[in-house]
Write a protein that holds these residues in place. Structure first.
Motif, PDB file in Angstrom:
ATOM      1  N   UNK A 103     -36.845  21.808  27.799  1.00 29.33           N
ATOM      2  CA  UNK A 103     -37.691  20.671  28.146  1.00 29.33           C
ATOM      3  C   UNK A 103     -36.864  19.381  28.206  1.00 29.33           C
ATOM      4  N   UNK A 104     -36.023  19.144  27.196  1.00 29.26           N
ATOM      5  CA  UNK A 104     -35.245  17.907  27.174  1.00 29.26           C
ATOM      6  C   UNK A 104     -34.107  17.937  28.198  1.00 29.26           C
ATOM      7  N   UNK A 105     -33.722  19.102  28.646  1.00 29.97           N
ATOM      8  CA  UNK A 105     -32.749  19.168  29.736  1.00 29.97           C
ATOM      9  C   UNK A 105     -33.384  18.631  31.022  1.00 29.97           C
ATOM     10  N   UNK A 106     -34.670  18.926  31.232  1.00 27.84           N
ATOM     11  CA  UNK A 106     -35.398  18.369  32.380  1.00 27.84           C
ATOM     12  C   UNK A 106     -35.585  16.863  32.202  1.00 27.84           C
ATOM     13  N   UNK A 107     -35.932  16.452  30.986  1.00 25.63           N
ATOM     14  CA  UNK A 107     -36.103  15.016  30.687  1.00 25.63           C
ATOM     15  C   UNK A 107     -34.818  14.243  30.976  1.00 25.63           C
ATOM     16  N   UNK A 108     -33.680  14.799  30.541  1.00 30.73           N
ATOM     17  CA  UNK A 108     -32.381  14.154  30.786  1.00 30.73           C
ATOM     18  C   UNK A 108     -32.086  14.034  32.268  1.00 30.73           C
ATOM     19  N   UNK A 109     -32.382  15.069  33.020  1.00 27.92           N
ATOM     20  CA  UNK A 109     -32.092  15.045  34.449  1.00 27.92           C
ATOM     21  C   UNK A 109     -32.969  14.021  35.183  1.00 27.92           C
ATOM     22  N   UNK A 110     -34.231  13.889  34.759  1.00 24.28           N
ATOM     23  CA  UNK A 110     -35.139  12.949  35.409  1.00 24.28           C
ATOM     24  C   UNK A 110     -34.805  11.506  35.081  1.00 24.28           C
ATOM     25  N   UNK A 111     -34.451  11.221  33.827  1.00 19.47           N
ATOM     26  CA  UNK A 111     -34.214   9.845  33.412  1.00 19.47           C
ATOM     27  C   UNK A 111     -32.770   9.396  33.638  1.00 19.47           C
ATOM     28  N   UNK A 112     -31.818  10.292  33.438  1.00 19.97           N
ATOM     29  CA  UNK A 112     -30.407   9.899  33.476  1.00 19.97           C
ATOM     30  C   UNK A 112     -29.667  10.402  34.702  1.00 19.97           C
ATOM     31  N   UNK A 113     -30.246  11.344  35.434  1.00 22.78           N
ATOM     32  CA  UNK A 113     -29.626  11.896  36.642  1.00 22.78           C
ATOM     33  C   UNK A 113     -28.204  12.382  36.365  1.00 22.78           C
ATOM     34  N   UNK A 114     -28.060  13.119  35.299  1.00 20.78           N
ATOM     35  CA  UNK A 114     -26.756  13.658  34.919  1.00 20.78           C
ATOM     36  C   UNK A 114     -26.604  13.660  33.416  1.00 20.78           C
ATOM     37  N   UNK A 115     -25.389  13.936  32.958  1.00 22.43           N
ATOM     38  CA  UNK A 115     -25.139  13.930  31.534  1.00 22.43           C
ATOM     39  C   UNK A 115     -25.377  15.286  30.887  1.00 22.43           C
ATOM     40  N   UNK A 116     -25.416  15.287  29.556  1.00 22.23           N
ATOM     41  CA  UNK A 116     -25.594  16.507  28.767  1.00 22.23           C
ATOM     42  C   UNK A 116     -26.615  16.220  27.672  1.00 22.23           C
ATOM     43  N   UNK A 117     -27.449  17.207  27.367  1.00 21.56           N
ATOM     44  CA  UNK A 117     -28.404  17.079  26.268  1.00 21.56           C
ATOM     45  C   UNK A 117     -28.371  18.324  25.403  1.00 21.56           C
ATOM     46  N   UNK A 118     -28.719  18.157  24.129  1.00 24.21           N
ATOM     47  CA  UNK A 118     -28.791  19.273  23.188  1.00 24.21           C
ATOM     48  C   UNK A 118     -29.861  18.980  22.156  1.00 24.21           C
ATOM     49  N   UNK A 119     -30.519  20.036  21.675  1.00 29.33           N
ATOM     50  CA  UNK A 119     -31.522  19.918  20.614  1.00 29.33           C
ATOM     51  C   UNK A 119     -31.186  20.926  19.525  1.00 29.33           C
ATOM     52  N   UNK A 120     -31.146  20.463  18.286  1.00 29.64           N
ATOM     53  CA  UNK A 120     -30.863  21.333  17.144  1.00 29.64           C
ATOM     54  C   UNK A 120     -31.985  21.212  16.125  1.00 29.64           C
ATOM     55  N   UNK A 121     -32.415  22.339  15.577  1.00 28.87           N
ATOM     56  CA  UNK A 121     -33.504  22.365  14.596  1.00 28.87           C
ATOM     57  C   UNK A 121     -33.042  23.056  13.319  1.00 28.87           C
ATOM     58  N   UNK A 122     -33.610  22.641  12.211  1.00 24.60           N
ATOM     59  CA  UNK A 122     -33.349  23.302  10.939  1.00 24.60           C
ATOM     60  C   UNK A 122     -34.607  23.234  10.083  1.00 24.60           C
ATOM     61  N   UNK A 123     -34.750  24.233   9.197  1.00 26.74           N
ATOM     62  CA  UNK A 123     -35.952  24.367   8.386  1.00 26.74           C
ATOM     63  C   UNK A 123     -35.944  23.413   7.200  1.00 26.74           C
ATOM     64  N   UNK A 124     -37.137  22.906   6.867  1.00 28.63           N
ATOM     65  CA  UNK A 124     -37.352  22.075   5.688  1.00 28.63           C
ATOM     66  C   UNK A 124     -38.555  22.604   4.933  1.00 28.63           C
ATOM     67  N   UNK A 125     -38.684  22.217   3.675  1.00 31.02           N
ATOM     68  CA  UNK A 125     -39.862  22.586   2.899  1.00 31.02           C
ATOM     69  C   UNK A 125     -41.088  21.896   3.471  1.00 31.02           C
ATOM     70  N   UNK A 126     -42.059  22.678   3.922  1.00 32.37           N
ATOM     71  CA  UNK A 126     -43.272  22.114   4.484  1.00 32.37           C
ATOM     72  C   UNK A 126     -43.146  21.692   5.927  1.00 32.37           C
TER      73      UNK A 126
END
Length: 271
Positions: A103-126
Motif C-alpha cells: 500500500x505504501x509503495x503505491x502511496x510513495x509512487x503517487x506522492x513522490x513519483x519515485x524513491x524507495x519505501x519500506x514498512x517494518x512491524x514488530x509485536x508489543x504487549x497489547x
C-alpha cells in the motif's frame, strides 16, 4: 554520568549542521563508545538503500530493521548478512507488514513519483508498532535538474488494539537536504529536520483496517509537515535573504530618499 553524557551528546547534535549528521554522529560514538546504542536509537540519520537479491527489490535501512550488524528485508523477511536468530514479526503481523508495504509503495509512487519505501512491524504487549520509511533523492548530475537533494520521512506508529477500536500514536520526522549552485545565486545549501506527533482513535473491524488507519494519519501529518517547511522555513529564509541584499543600487535609494524629503517639505510648506 551516562544520562548526563547522553543529554549533552543529543544537545550537541541539535546544534551541529544537519548536513553533516552522519560524520558528527560517528565522531560522538568514537568519543563515547558506551553510548553507541542510545545514540543510534535517538538520532535520526538519512536513510540508506539496500537491495534484496531474492526479490529484486530495494528497501531502506534503519534502526528498526537492524539486529546487530544485519538488516531485515521487508519483502523476503530475511536478514543480510544472514542471521539465524534475528527478530521477525509474528505470522499475523507479517501479513499486515506485507500488505502495508504494498500500500505504501503505491502511496510513495503517487506522492513522490519515485524513491524507495519500506514498512517494518514488530509485536508489543497489547498491540504492535510499525515504522514507515520513505526516501526520495534528486540528482543534479541528471540533465535538466537544477539541484540535488534528499527527502527522508520516518514515521513510527504505536498501536494499542482494543478489539473494536485502536489507539494510534504517530511520531513523524522529516529530514530535507537541498544543494544548488548557479552563476546568479552562487552555492546554496539548505538542510534540517522537523518532528511532529499525533494521536487518534479509529474503529477496527478487521486486521487490514490498521493499514488504512495508519495511512490516513501518515498522509495528514506529512501534508502538515510539508506545509510547515514551505511556509515557515523556506518563507522565512526568503524573507531574510531579501532583507540582506537588494537589487537596487545605493545611488537610486538615495535619490528616492531625497525625493521623499522634497515631497514631504513641499506638503509641509503648503500647510
Amino acid at each position: 554520568m551516562t544520562d548526563q553524557q547522553l543529554d549533552c551528546a543529543l544537545d550537541l547534535m541539535r546544534r551541529l549542521p544537519p548536513s553533516q549528521i552522519e560524520n558528527n554522529l560517528a565522531g560522538l560514538i568514537d568519543l563515547v563508545p558506551d553510548l553507541t546504542e542510545q545514540l543510534l536509537s535517538a538520532v535520526d540519520q538519512p536513510l540508506k538503500v539496500a537491495h534484496d537479491p531474492s526479490t529484486g527489490r530495494d528497501y531502506l535501512l534503519c534502526d528498526y530493521n537492524r539486529d546487530g550488524d544485519s538488516y531485515r528485508s521487508p519483502w523476503s523477511n530475511k536478514y543480510d548478512p544472514p542471521l539465524d536468530d534475528g527478530q521477525v514479526p509474528s505470522s499475523d503481523l507479517r501479513k499486515l507488514e506485507l500488505n502495508a508495504n504494498e500500500i505504501f509503495d503505491i502511496y510513495r509512487d503517487l506522492y513522490y513519483e519515485g524513491g524507495v519505501s519500506s514498512v517494518y512491524c514488530w509485536d508489543l504487549d497489547g498491540g504492535f508498532a510499525a515504522c514507515i520509511l520513505i526516501k526520495k533523492t534528486q540528482d543534479q548530475s541528471k540533465k535538466g535538474q537544477p539541484m540535488k537533494g534528499a527527502w527522508d520521512s520516518i514515521h513510527v506508529i504505536e498501536v494499542q488494539d482494543n478489539k473494536k477500536s485502536a489507539h494510534y500514536k504517530l511520531t513523524s520526522t522529516v529530514m530535507l537536504t537541498i544543494e544548488t549552485e548557479t552563476a546568479n545565486a552562487g552555492q546554496v545549501n539548505l538542510s534540517g529536520s522537523l518532528t511532529r506527533q499525533d494521536e487518534k482513535d479509529f474503529p477496527v473491524d478487521q486486521q487490514s483496517a490498521h493499514v488504512s488507519n495508519m495511512g490516513r494519519m501518515v498522509e495528514d501529518l506529512e501534508f502538515r509537515l510539508r506545509t510547515t517547511l514551505e511556509t515557515i522555513y523556506f518563507g522565512k529564509t526568503k524573507d531574510i535573504a531579501n532583507e540582506l541584499r537588494s537589487t537596487i543600487s545605493q545611488n537610486v535609494v538615495n535619490q528616492r530618499l531625497d525625493l521623499q524629503k522634497q515631497i514631504g517639505g513641499a506638503i509641509g510648506n503648503r500647510g
